[in-house]
Design an enzyme around this catalytic site. Structure first.
Site, mmCIF file in Angstrom:
data_model
loop_
_atom_site.group_PDB
_atom_site.id
_atom_site.type_symbol
_atom_site.label_atom_id
_atom_site.label_comp_id
_atom_site.label_asym_id
_atom_site.label_seq_id
_atom_site.Cartn_x
_atom_site.Cartn_y
_atom_site.Cartn_z
ATOM 1 N N CYS A 77 -11.790 -28.500 9.938
ATOM 2 C CA CYS A 77 -10.622 -27.828 9.377
ATOM 3 C C CYS A 77 -9.439 -28.789 9.270
ATOM 4 C CB CYS A 77 -10.247 -26.631 10.249
ATOM 5 S SG CYS A 77 -8.807 -25.716 9.651
ATOM 6 N N ASP A 111 -8.036 -7.426 1.560
ATOM 7 C CA ASP A 111 -7.016 -7.673 2.585
ATOM 8 C C ASP A 111 -7.514 -7.141 3.913
ATOM 9 O OD1 ASP A 111 -5.253 -5.053 3.579
ATOM 10 O OD2 ASP A 111 -6.440 -4.715 1.780
ATOM 11 N N CYS A 116 -6.204 -27.664 8.891
ATOM 12 C CA CYS A 116 -4.965 -26.930 9.125
ATOM 13 C C CYS A 116 -4.098 -27.665 10.142
ATOM 14 C CB CYS A 116 -5.246 -25.497 9.601
ATOM 15 S SG CYS A 116 -5.719 -25.342 11.338
ATOM 16 N N ASP A 140 0.856 -1.185 0.000
ATOM 17 C CA ASP A 140 0.000 0.000 0.000
ATOM 18 C C ASP A 140 0.893 1.237 0.000
ATOM 19 O OD1 ASP A 140 0.919 0.270 2.578
ATOM 20 O OD2 ASP A 140 -0.945 -0.301 3.528
ATOM 21 N N CYS A 174 -5.484 -27.574 13.803
ATOM 22 C CA CYS A 174 -6.664 -28.409 14.074
ATOM 23 C C CYS A 174 -6.363 -29.897 13.959
ATOM 24 C CB CYS A 174 -7.799 -28.013 13.131
ATOM 25 S SG CYS A 174 -8.509 -26.390 13.516
ATOM 26 N N HIS A 228 -4.612 -21.181 11.905
ATOM 27 C CA HIS A 228 -5.988 -21.620 11.669
ATOM 28 C C HIS A 228 -6.809 -20.533 10.992
ATOM 29 C CE1 HIS A 228 -9.995 -23.167 12.069
ATOM 30 N NE2 HIS A 228 -10.331 -22.014 12.627
#
Length: 382
Positions: A305, A267, A307, A93, A310, A336
């Site tokens: 999940c 974002d 991930c 940015d 998890c 996560h």
């Protein structure tokens, strides 16, 4: 041009679209959520972990990297990609939002913005040319034009002046780009909550000619229905053949609603920030894992999940880590939350390809527990 956008599939029931953005450092499938790496790092994550959860692109902050370590250091290191060991696309940015949030510590004039550093109080001048020079030195794939982000609420007369100044600054940004073949600049559409000024800003910025366009100055504290209303009044003026970026949205409902209205990129620091405070997003809604009720809960944070957190750790264990101030707690919750949102975007893209976006939204909201919001938007125009 440094980047190219390919529109591949449009939803037949909404304005959602599936596409690809080709950059010097890889291809981005859209709609996409971009994790925020403010100071050349996504907090609590390594670049390798970001790749494992399939982050396609990350965002870094011009203002913070200018102050520390300085763009000259990053340039000497070979650019931001090498400096942080990230070989996928990076968006930076312009620093405008951070500068304008320094209320009482900055002065705006036609040249740019004079401000004092939040770190040591030192005085600086950030101009459109300086913002682009910094981003050129950082070497990001996508740079943002320097704009003025007005606060909410602001009166019409001031916002009009701000819109006109943002347009003049955008022209200067385009002219200042020393590396147009490898670094693209996105123009930013402003206008506060005024639809007529949004239209003016969109037409003026698009007339300058950029390879992509962003919607700035929304999700800054206004009610959700007002944000949606202004968004819907803005998107129709944005070119179909260019990527559309909404700055600063990261909750699951916002990401879905933005995509349904034709937005390609978003974002936000939300998923990493709430993770560090012990809150995670799950398929059944938000869960404050540090709460006492999970002391003996040996289930994963989200049983659905896949991930790393998890698959390997329980709510009870992660709660324990938070309550004894262990760094691993923030890392696991961050892994996560980012994986959850990136999975959401994967599923959203598939729903666009298969023309079942509204069905996907209805099912997700029902499971996530956004019943009131679901009722509110069922009859909302698309």
């Amino acid at each position: 041009m440094a980047i190219k956008y390919e529109l591949i599939k449009e939803s037949s029931e909404t304005k959602a679209r599936y596409g690809k953005i080709y950059t010097p450092n890889g291809i981005i499938e859209t709609p996409v959520f971009m994790p925020v790496g403010t100071r050349a790092t996504v907090k609590a994550m390594t670049p390798e972990e970001l790749k494992e959860i399939n982050a396609q692109i990350i965002l870094s902050n011009t203002y913070h990297l200018y102050l520390k370590p300085g763009e000259d250091i990053v340039k000497e290191a070979g650019g931001l990609h090498k400096f942080m060991n990230w070989d996928r696309p990076i968006l930076t940015d312009s620093g405008g939002f951070q500068v304008f949030s320094l209320d009482g510590m900055r002065k705006i004039n036609e040249e740019g913005v004079e401000f004092r550093s939040h770190i040591d109080g030192s005085k600086h001048l950030l101009t459109p040319e300086k913002a682009i020079q910094i981003q050129n030195d950082l070497g990001s794939d996508i740079m943002m034009a320097f704009d003025e982000c007005v606060s909410h609420p602001s009166d019409w007369d001031y916002v009009k002046q701000s819109v006109e100044r943002t347009t003049r600054w955008a022209r200067r940004c385009k002219e200042a780009n020393k590396n147009p073949d490898k670094q693209a600049i996105f123009g930013i559409i402003q206008g506060g909550m005024y639809k007529d000024l949004r239209e003016k800003s969109a037409k003026d910025i698009i007339d300058i000619g950029f390879p992509g366009y962003a919607i700035g100055g929304l999700s800054v504290g206004e009610p959700a229905d007002l944000m949606i209303d202004v968004l819907e009044a803005t998107v129709p003026f944005m070119p179909k053949e260019k990527p559309r970026y909404f700055m600063g949205a990261g909750s699951p409902d916002y990401l879905i609603e933005l995509a349904i209205r034709g937005v390609d990129m978003a974002d936000c620091v939300l998923p990493t920030r709430i993770a560090r405070n012990g809150t995670v997003m799950t398929s059944q809604g938000r869960l404050v894992v540090r709460n006492a009720k999970y002391k003996r809960d040996f289930r994963p944070m989200d049983p659905k999940c896949d991930c790393y957190a998890c698959k390997n750790y329980s709510r009870a264990y992660i709660r324990h880590l938070f309550n004894v101030d262990e760094i691993l707690a923030a890392r696991l919750a961050t892994i996560h939350n980012l994986k959850f949102l990136l999975n959401l975007m994967d599923e959203l893209r598939e729903s666009i390809k298969e023309d079942r976006v509204l069905e996907f939204r209805r099912e997700f909201y029902s499971n996530y527990g956004i019943f009131d919001y679901l009722k509110e938007i069922e009859n909302y125009k698309l």
